[in-house]
Design a protein around this motif. Structure first.
Motif, PDB file in Angstrom:
ATOM      1  N   LEU A  96       0.725 -27.854 -25.513  1.00 45.52           N
ATOM      2  CA  LEU A  96       0.373 -26.558 -26.130  1.00 45.52           C
ATOM      3  C   LEU A  96       1.656 -25.759 -26.363  1.00 45.52           C
ATOM      4  CD1 LEU A  96      -2.586 -24.819 -24.190  1.00 45.52           C
ATOM      5  CD2 LEU A  96      -2.642 -25.695 -26.534  1.00 45.52           C
ATOM      6  N   LEU A  97       1.558 -24.716 -27.165  1.00 48.44           N
ATOM      7  CA  LEU A  97       2.685 -23.792 -27.342  1.00 48.44           C
ATOM      8  C   LEU A  97       3.145 -23.315 -25.957  1.00 48.44           C
ATOM      9  CD1 LEU A  97       1.337 -21.618 -30.288  1.00 48.44           C
ATOM     10  CD2 LEU A  97       3.325 -23.139 -30.377  1.00 48.44           C
ATOM     11  N   THR A  98       4.441 -23.356 -25.732  1.00 50.46           N
ATOM     12  CA  THR A  98       4.998 -22.997 -24.425  1.00 50.46           C
ATOM     13  C   THR A  98       5.295 -21.497 -24.384  1.00 50.46           C
ATOM     14  OG1 THR A  98       6.054 -25.157 -24.481  1.00 50.46           O
ATOM     15  CG2 THR A  98       6.781 -23.628 -22.751  1.00 50.46           C
ATOM     16  N   PRO A  99       4.743 -20.779 -23.428  1.00 48.09           N
ATOM     17  CA  PRO A  99       5.026 -19.341 -23.350  1.00 48.09           C
ATOM     18  C   PRO A  99       6.507 -19.072 -23.074  1.00 48.09           C
ATOM     19  CG  PRO A  99       3.171 -19.919 -21.928  1.00 48.09           C
ATOM     20  CD  PRO A  99       3.785 -21.207 -22.389  1.00 48.09           C
ATOM     21  N   ASP A 100       7.010 -17.966 -23.625  1.00 49.96           N
ATOM     22  CA  ASP A 100       8.365 -17.531 -23.287  1.00 49.96           C
ATOM     23  C   ASP A 100       8.368 -16.815 -21.955  1.00 49.96           C
ATOM     24  OD1 ASP A 100       9.903 -18.167 -25.814  1.00 49.96           O
ATOM     25  OD2 ASP A 100       8.198 -17.050 -26.615  1.00 49.96           O
ATOM     26  N   LEU A 101       7.214 -16.285 -21.596  1.00 48.18           N
ATOM     27  CA  LEU A 101       7.098 -15.523 -20.353  1.00 48.18           C
ATOM     28  C   LEU A 101       5.645 -15.568 -19.891  1.00 48.18           C
ATOM     29  CD1 LEU A 101       8.162 -13.307 -18.311  1.00 48.18           C
ATOM     30  CD2 LEU A 101       7.584 -11.611 -20.057  1.00 48.18           C
ATOM     31  N   VAL A 102       5.447 -15.824 -18.619  1.00 42.36           N
ATOM     32  CA  VAL A 102       4.105 -15.732 -18.026  1.00 42.36           C
ATOM     33  C   VAL A 102       4.165 -14.636 -16.972  1.00 42.36           C
ATOM     34  CG1 VAL A 102       2.232 -16.931 -16.829  1.00 42.36           C
ATOM     35  CG2 VAL A 102       3.777 -18.221 -18.322  1.00 42.36           C
ATOM     36  N   ILE A 103       3.400 -13.594 -17.191  1.00 38.09           N
ATOM     37  CA  ILE A 103       3.354 -12.505 -16.214  1.00 38.09           C
ATOM     38  C   ILE A 103       2.124 -12.704 -15.350  1.00 38.09           C
ATOM     39  CG2 ILE A 103       3.112 -10.012 -15.899  1.00 38.09           C
ATOM     40  CD1 ILE A 103       4.754  -9.604 -18.394  1.00 38.09           C
ATOM     41  N   TYR A 104       2.364 -12.977 -14.080  1.00 36.13           N
ATOM     42  CA  TYR A 104       1.264 -13.210 -13.152  1.00 36.13           C
ATOM     43  C   TYR A 104       0.995 -11.931 -12.362  1.00 36.13           C
ATOM     44  CZ  TYR A 104      -1.397 -14.805  -9.144  1.00 36.13           C
ATOM     45  OH  TYR A 104      -2.347 -14.914  -8.171  1.00 36.13           O
ATOM     46  N   PHE A 105      -0.216 -11.409 -12.525  1.00 35.39           N
ATOM     47  CA  PHE A 105      -0.621 -10.205 -11.806  1.00 35.39           C
ATOM     48  C   PHE A 105      -1.138 -10.592 -10.429  1.00 35.39           C
ATOM     49  CE2 PHE A 105      -1.557  -6.801 -15.307  1.00 35.39           C
ATOM     50  CZ  PHE A 105      -0.199  -6.782 -15.598  1.00 35.39           C
ATOM     51  N   ASP A 106      -0.301 -10.373  -9.438  1.00 34.57           N
ATOM     52  CA  ASP A 106      -0.684 -10.741  -8.076  1.00 34.57           C
ATOM     53  C   ASP A 106      -1.389  -9.568  -7.412  1.00 34.57           C
ATOM     54  OD1 ASP A 106      -0.851 -12.507  -5.940  1.00 34.57           O
ATOM     55  OD2 ASP A 106       0.947 -11.677  -5.002  1.00 34.57           O
ATOM     56  N   ILE A 107      -2.551  -9.855  -6.847  1.00 36.56           N
ATOM     57  CA  ILE A 107      -3.340  -8.790  -6.224  1.00 36.56           C
ATOM     58  C   ILE A 107      -4.248  -9.417  -5.159  1.00 36.56           C
ATOM     59  CG2 ILE A 107      -5.202  -8.942  -7.971  1.00 36.56           C
ATOM     60  CD1 ILE A 107      -5.365  -5.848  -7.829  1.00 36.56           C
ATOM     61  N   PRO A 108      -4.343  -8.785  -3.977  1.00 38.28           N
ATOM     62  CA  PRO A 108      -5.279  -9.319  -2.986  1.00 38.28           C
ATOM     63  C   PRO A 108      -6.702  -9.271  -3.551  1.00 38.28           C
ATOM     64  CG  PRO A 108      -3.821  -7.664  -1.997  1.00 38.28           C
ATOM     65  CD  PRO A 108      -3.610  -7.597  -3.483  1.00 38.28           C
ATOM     66  N   THR A 109      -7.498 -10.277  -3.237  1.00 35.24           N
ATOM     67  CA  THR A 109      -8.852 -10.345  -3.788  1.00 35.24           C
ATOM     68  C   THR A 109      -9.683  -9.126  -3.370  1.00 35.24           C
ATOM     69  OG1 THR A 109      -9.426 -11.724  -1.911  1.00 35.24           O
ATOM     70  CG2 THR A 109      -8.978 -12.845  -3.963  1.00 35.24           C
ATOM     71  N   SER A 110      -9.404  -8.608  -2.176  1.00 34.68           N
ATOM     72  CA  SER A 110     -10.182  -7.449  -1.706  1.00 34.68           C
ATOM     73  C   SER A 110      -9.920  -6.226  -2.587  1.00 34.68           C
ATOM     74  CB  SER A 110      -9.831  -7.137  -0.256  1.00 34.68           C
ATOM     75  OG  SER A 110      -8.434  -6.958  -0.134  1.00 34.68           O
ATOM     76  N   VAL A 111      -8.660  -6.056  -3.009  1.00 29.78           N
ATOM     77  CA  VAL A 111      -8.308  -4.916  -3.881  1.00 29.78           C
ATOM     78  C   VAL A 111      -8.953  -5.098  -5.255  1.00 29.78           C
ATOM     79  CG1 VAL A 111      -6.431  -3.619  -4.957  1.00 29.78           C
ATOM     80  CG2 VAL A 111      -6.127  -4.567  -2.658  1.00 29.78           C
ATOM     81  N   ALA A 112      -8.863  -6.309  -5.790  1.00 30.41           N
ATOM     82  CA  ALA A 112      -9.454  -6.577  -7.112  1.00 30.41           C
ATOM     83  C   ALA A 112     -10.956  -6.316  -7.080  1.00 30.41           C
ATOM     84  CB  ALA A 112      -9.174  -8.017  -7.535  1.00 30.41           C
ATOM     85  N   ALA A 113     -11.614  -6.783  -6.027  1.00 31.81           N
ATOM     86  CA  ALA A 113     -13.071  -6.650  -5.946  1.00 31.81           C
ATOM     87  C   ALA A 113     -13.509  -5.197  -5.793  1.00 31.81           C
ATOM     88  CB  ALA A 113     -13.607  -7.483  -4.786  1.00 31.81           C
ATOM     89  N   SER A 114     -12.637  -4.368  -5.226  1.00 33.85           N
ATOM     90  CA  SER A 114     -13.012  -2.968  -5.012  1.00 33.85           C
ATOM     91  C   SER A 114     -12.793  -2.115  -6.257  1.00 33.85           C
ATOM     92  CB  SER A 114     -12.199  -2.385  -3.857  1.00 33.85           C
ATOM     93  OG  SER A 114     -10.861  -2.220  -4.268  1.00 33.85           O
ATOM     94  N   ARG A 115     -12.097  -2.663  -7.263  1.00 35.64           N
ATOM     95  CA  ARG A 115     -11.776  -1.876  -8.466  1.00 35.64           C
ATOM     96  C   ARG A 115     -13.012  -1.561  -9.285  1.00 35.64           C
ATOM     97  NH1 ARG A 115      -6.016  -3.955 -10.908  1.00 35.64           N
ATOM     98  NH2 ARG A 115      -4.812  -2.659  -9.508  1.00 35.64           N
ATOM     99  N   ALA A 116     -13.884  -2.508  -9.375  1.00 36.29           N
ATOM    100  CA  ALA A 116     -15.124  -2.320 -10.129  1.00 36.29           C
ATOM    101  C   ALA A 116     -16.069  -3.410  -9.677  1.00 36.29           C
ATOM    102  CB  ALA A 116     -14.852  -2.451 -11.624  1.00 36.29           C
ATOM    103  N   GLU A 117     -17.326  -3.176  -9.853  1.00 37.15           N
ATOM    104  CA  GLU A 117     -18.308  -4.221  -9.557  1.00 37.15           C
ATOM    105  C   GLU A 117     -17.938  -5.475 -10.340  1.00 37.15           C
ATOM    106  OE1 GLU A 117     -21.157  -4.620  -7.330  1.00 37.15           O
ATOM    107  OE2 GLU A 117     -19.941  -2.880  -6.820  1.00 37.15           O
ATOM    108  N   TYR A 118     -18.000  -6.621  -9.690  1.00 36.93           N
ATOM    109  CA  TYR A 118     -17.919  -7.856 -10.458  1.00 36.93           C
ATOM    110  C   TYR A 118     -19.143  -7.888 -11.361  1.00 36.93           C
ATOM    111  CZ  TYR A 118     -14.145 -10.043  -7.754  1.00 36.93           C
ATOM    112  OH  TYR A 118     -12.956 -10.360  -7.179  1.00 36.93           O
ATOM    113  N   GLY A 119     -18.968  -8.421 -12.562  1.00 34.48           N
ATOM    114  CA  GLY A 119     -20.054  -8.386 -13.543  1.00 34.48           C
ATOM    115  C   GLY A 119     -21.140  -9.421 -13.319  1.00 34.48           C
ATOM    116  N   GLY A 120     -20.971 -10.280 -12.325  1.00 32.09           N
ATOM    117  CA  GLY A 120     -22.002 -11.273 -12.066  1.00 32.09           C
ATOM    118  C   GLY A 120     -21.834 -12.551 -12.862  1.00 32.09           C
ATOM    119  N   GLU A 121     -20.668 -12.700 -13.539  1.00 36.93           N
ATOM    120  CA  GLU A 121     -20.405 -13.973 -14.218  1.00 36.93           C
ATOM    121  C   GLU A 121     -20.032 -15.015 -13.179  1.00 36.93           C
ATOM    122  OE1 GLU A 121     -17.583 -13.829 -17.485  1.00 36.93           O
ATOM    123  OE2 GLU A 121     -19.267 -13.481 -18.821  1.00 36.93           O
TER     124      GLU A 121
END
Ligand code: NYM
Ligand code: MG
Length: 217
Positions: A126-151
């Motif tokens: 595949l096309l090779t990215p020039d940059l991959v920005i990985y957003f690192d976040i504890p799962t507990s923080v991510a889950a508290s940001r908003a309800e998971y949509g149930g997907e």
């Protein structure tokens, strides 16, 4: 006569669900425009195409597919966008992409049914990215940001596994930049913009590559 247009950069954002990719990619797009840097947004899965519609009904739980089949559909969904992405980049527009092949590998590998080499294989070249920005976040923080949509996949225990797969993928990848995504949005934006402006400059002098995971496979 005008010289050939320098190409745009391919910038990919990765991270677990609710890590803030979507709002930050939108902010970034606006900031690049304000600086006169042509840019466009794209996200995977692209749910509007025939493969995307299947993927969407799988994610919403309306359709069951085997782990192998859904993995290959996600990959097809990227391959079908490749020629258009290439044209965009070659016309000088920087592409900001919300998820790419790294999500493909991390989510499937987190299921434990397939090894990393198998997961990477369909996206090789595949096309090779020039940059991959990985957003690192504890799962507990991510889950508290908003309800998971149930997907499908939107469960803390599963997200934990995805997060460790992402960490493995980043090891030894020189295009991989880790951004602490648990900070206030403005700080994240500032960090992202710095990385991306650098990548846009770098891309001007480097050919566009289509060798994702070819050399390290
Ligand atoms: N996802 C996304 C995969 O499992 N494989 C892939 O290749 C891609 C691109 O789809 N939970 C998963 C991650 C997400 C879900 O993405 C939908 P989004 O960004 O939440 O719409
Ligand atoms: Mg999501």
């Amino acid at each position: 006569m005008m010289g050939k247009q320098p190409r745009g950069a391919l910038v990919v954002f990765e991270g677990i669900d609710r890590s803030g990719k979507t709002s930050q990619t939108n902010l970034l797009n606006g900031a690049l425009s304000a600086r006169g840097i042509p840019s466009a947004l794209r996200r995977f899965p692209d749910r509007t195409t025939p493969t995307g519609l299947l993927i969407s009904s799988y994610l919403e739980g309306q359709k069951n597919l085997s782990d192998q089949v859904i993995h290959l559909l996600f990959s097809s969904n990227r391959w079908e966008a490749t020629s258009e992405m290439k044209e965009t980049l070659e016309s000088g527009t920087t592409l900001i992409v919300d998820r790419y092949a790294y999500s493909g590998v991390a989510y499937t590998a987190a299921k434990g049914a397939a090894d990393l080499d198998w997961c990477k294989a369909p996206d090789r070249g595949l096309l090779t990215p020039d940059l991959v920005i990985y957003f690192d976040i504890p799962t507990s923080v991510a889950a508290s940001r908003a309800e998971y949509g149930g997907e499908r996949y939107e469960k803390v225990e599963f997200q934990e596994k995805v997060r460790s797969q992402f960490a493995k993928l980043g090891e030894g990848d020189k295009r991989w930049a880790i951004v602490d995504a648990a900070r206030p949005g403005e700080d994240i934006h500032e960090a992202v913009l710095g990385l991306v402006l650098e990548a846009v400059e770098r891309a001007k002098n480097e050919p566009l590559r289509e060798d994702l995971w070819v050399s390290d496979y």
